[in-house]
Design a protein around this motif. Sequence first.
Motif, PDB file in Angstrom:
ATOM      1  N   ARG A  56       0.614  -1.286   0.095  1.00 57.91           N
ATOM      2  CA  ARG A  56       0.120   0.264   0.113  1.00 57.91           C
ATOM      3  C   ARG A  56       0.721   1.359   0.081  1.00 57.91           C
ATOM      4  O   ARG A  56       0.927   2.090  -0.858  1.00 57.91           O
ATOM      5  N   SER A  63       1.569   6.188  -6.624  1.00 62.48           N
ATOM      6  CA  SER A  63       0.772   7.654  -6.949  1.00 62.48           C
ATOM      7  C   SER A  63       1.351   8.844  -7.100  1.00 62.48           C
ATOM      8  O   SER A  63       0.592   9.918  -7.310  1.00 62.48           O
ATOM      9  N   GLU A 165      -3.533   5.333   1.610  1.00 62.02           N
ATOM     10  CA  GLU A 165      -5.229   5.872   1.547  1.00 62.02           C
ATOM     11  C   GLU A 165      -4.336   5.648   0.030  1.00 62.02           C
ATOM     12  O   GLU A 165      -5.501   5.595  -0.999  1.00 62.02           O
ATOM     13  N   LEU A 166      -3.611   7.049  -0.569  1.00 63.10           N
ATOM     14  CA  LEU A 166      -3.205   6.998  -2.196  1.00 63.10           C
ATOM     15  C   LEU A 166      -2.798   5.145  -2.418  1.00 63.10           C
ATOM     16  O   LEU A 166      -3.159   5.302  -3.553  1.00 63.10           O
ATOM     17  N   ASP A 168      -4.432   2.705  -1.816  1.00 59.23           N
ATOM     18  CA  ASP A 168      -5.314   1.768  -2.498  1.00 59.23           C
ATOM     19  C   ASP A 168      -6.292   2.042  -3.422  1.00 59.23           C
ATOM     20  O   ASP A 168      -6.158   1.823  -3.452  1.00 59.23           O
ATOM     21  N   SER A 169      -6.024   3.523  -4.158  1.00 56.86           N
ATOM     22  CA  SER A 169      -6.816   3.723  -4.406  1.00 56.86           C
ATOM     23  C   SER A 169      -5.750   4.001  -5.884  1.00 56.86           C
ATOM     24  O   SER A 169      -6.602   3.609  -7.190  1.00 56.86           O
ATOM     25  N   TYR A 170      -4.347   3.927  -6.023  1.00 60.95           N
ATOM     26  CA  TYR A 170      -4.006   3.634  -6.791  1.00 60.95           C
ATOM     27  C   TYR A 170      -4.215   1.797  -7.145  1.00 60.95           C
ATOM     28  O   TYR A 170      -3.822   1.474  -8.851  1.00 60.95           O
ATOM     29  N   ALA A 172      -6.482   0.513  -6.791  1.00 61.05           N
ATOM     30  CA  ALA A 172      -7.282   0.022  -7.285  1.00 61.05           C
ATOM     31  C   ALA A 172      -7.498  -0.163  -9.038  1.00 61.05           C
ATOM     32  O   ALA A 172      -8.348  -0.923  -9.450  1.00 61.05           O
ATOM     33  N   ASP A 173      -6.780   0.718  -9.304  1.00 60.15           N
ATOM     34  CA  ASP A 173      -6.602   1.289 -10.521  1.00 60.15           C
ATOM     35  C   ASP A 173      -6.324   0.392 -11.580  1.00 60.15           C
ATOM     36  O   ASP A 173      -5.831  -0.140 -12.878  1.00 60.15           O
TER      37      ASP A 173
END
Length: 607
Positions: A56, A63, A165-166, A168-170, A172-173
């Motif tokens: 993560r 990111s 958290e950044l 996690d978003s990265y 996801a994509d």
Amino acid sequence: MPVSHDTSFVETMPQNVAIQFLDRVAASGPREAFRFPRGEAWESVTWAQTGERVRRLAAGLLSLGLEPEQRVGIASSTRYEWILADLAVMCAAGATTTVYPSTGAEDTSYIVGDADCRIVFAEDAAQLEKLQSHRADLPNLGKVITFEDSAADGDWVITMDALAELGDSYLADHPDAIEAVSKEIRPDQLATLIYTSGTTGRPKGVRTLHKAWVFEGEAIKAQNILGEDDLQFLWLPMAHSFGKVLLSTQLACGFATAIDGRVEKIVDNLGVVKPTFMGAAPRIFEKAHARIVTMQAAEGGAKEKIFKKAFEVGTKVDELTMAGKSVPLPLKVQHRLFDKLVFSKVRDRFGGRVKFFISGSAALNAEIAQWFHAAGILILEGYGMTENAAGATVNHPDQYKIGTVGLPFPGTEVRIAEDGEVQLKGPHIMAGYHNRDEATAEAMTDDGWLRTGDKGEIDADGYLKITGRIKELFKTSGGKYIAPPAIEAKFKAICPYVSQFMVFGAERNFVVALITLDPDAIAGWAAENGMEGTSYTDLVRSDKVRAMVADYVDELNGQLNRWETIKKWELLDHDLTIESGELTPSLKVKRAVVESNNKDLIDSFYG
């Protein structure tokens, strides 16, 4: 068991540190990886949990736009978050840049700027302040990630959780981003810039490659010294190559590590953690030796007599065993008794489970190593420098010689040049100094060997012995060569109250010394000699303390050649510290700084 010199691992070792780590997570997922203090208790995490957190954080770095080999600083003491940050940088293909927590604001700014760090992990408000005060000098520093939430402002400074958290978003994509990036990291890609604390001048950034760190860990693994069931206690500064190489070794071997960088807690922690091994600088062993010896002396009477007799017997048994001779039965019986009464208690101070300690970063006093050995505690001395990723030679639990730094790592070469300099070759050698082509050229020979600056010799069995720094050897005006480290080590073995003993006399007609005392040890002495509560400065100025030290100097002089003897000496009114700039963060004396700070005093000896 003979030591393995099998070098086939070099062909099959992981391609880079990221893959070495991901492979370890896959192989050892549910096993303990790290434990660390949270308040008064210790918290434990598995390899799988560490792997998840690192993925993560690494994705968070991606990111933020981190590109391969871009530098990411870590300004922090030794703690679990340091490890997470470093492994995340490795898995995002960046290059960790190390900053000691004790480094001042100006040098911190210099290192971060010289390395061109785009991101910095800062431990707390104190480390953050150093960056903020020089923000104008660091235009490329885009983001600071703090270990302690209270220091974050949400803009330039974010928390580790916010970075995750950044990530996690990265993810996801880009769900396979970390695996994809790690496969692209070449063995000869930059992994770290470790800035040597240097005993002179500005710190230099040592460019160490992925293959060097992977090789170091795999070379230890190939020697079967450590396995998955071992437990390391790690306190060493992770900004130093010795700390970093122990992490590489952990990734290769899979053991668990208890981590706490607070030096004042080492002895307490050993009792709680009960590790099977630990790496340390010699100063730690000197202090432990002095503490045990002075405590026994304070008890006096029968207990002190038993203690001294135990070490007499232990040393005799050691001498016979090492010479391959049998130990007579009466001596064996005595030894067993003293092991119960004395040695087992010494071992218990270190947790009672230690298989061996590894000593590095400076020369270990052979007499102190022998003292520990007599008590059943093995200290394996190793040798290397930041420029070769920390490890070049090491003694082996089944094959060691006290007073040497052991045999070369499998897959490496060591040679002695005509002037006695130790020179190294192998996959662990640096790719040069960052932005310092001239210094890089000076550090390497024309045929590609690393010059260490150390003087040494290799014995008939291949063991390397370091005899001093080439630059530290000096000649008196009478033409006699003096090796200060050898004299200094002798004094430290004799006097349990000493902290530092520094010998000077280049181009002078006799040798002199500056001495500092260990504040804890001398406070204990003061309590027993009717001077309890007296300040350090007043103690070193007192006639009683000077007389006590004079006796030890006389004892030292009795063991030296006439031209080496200490003719004059003085006690300094303070012990050397990292903060005073007289010690490096790895506890090496900055001899030139001490000499310059005390120039008038040294000159007065010859007045």
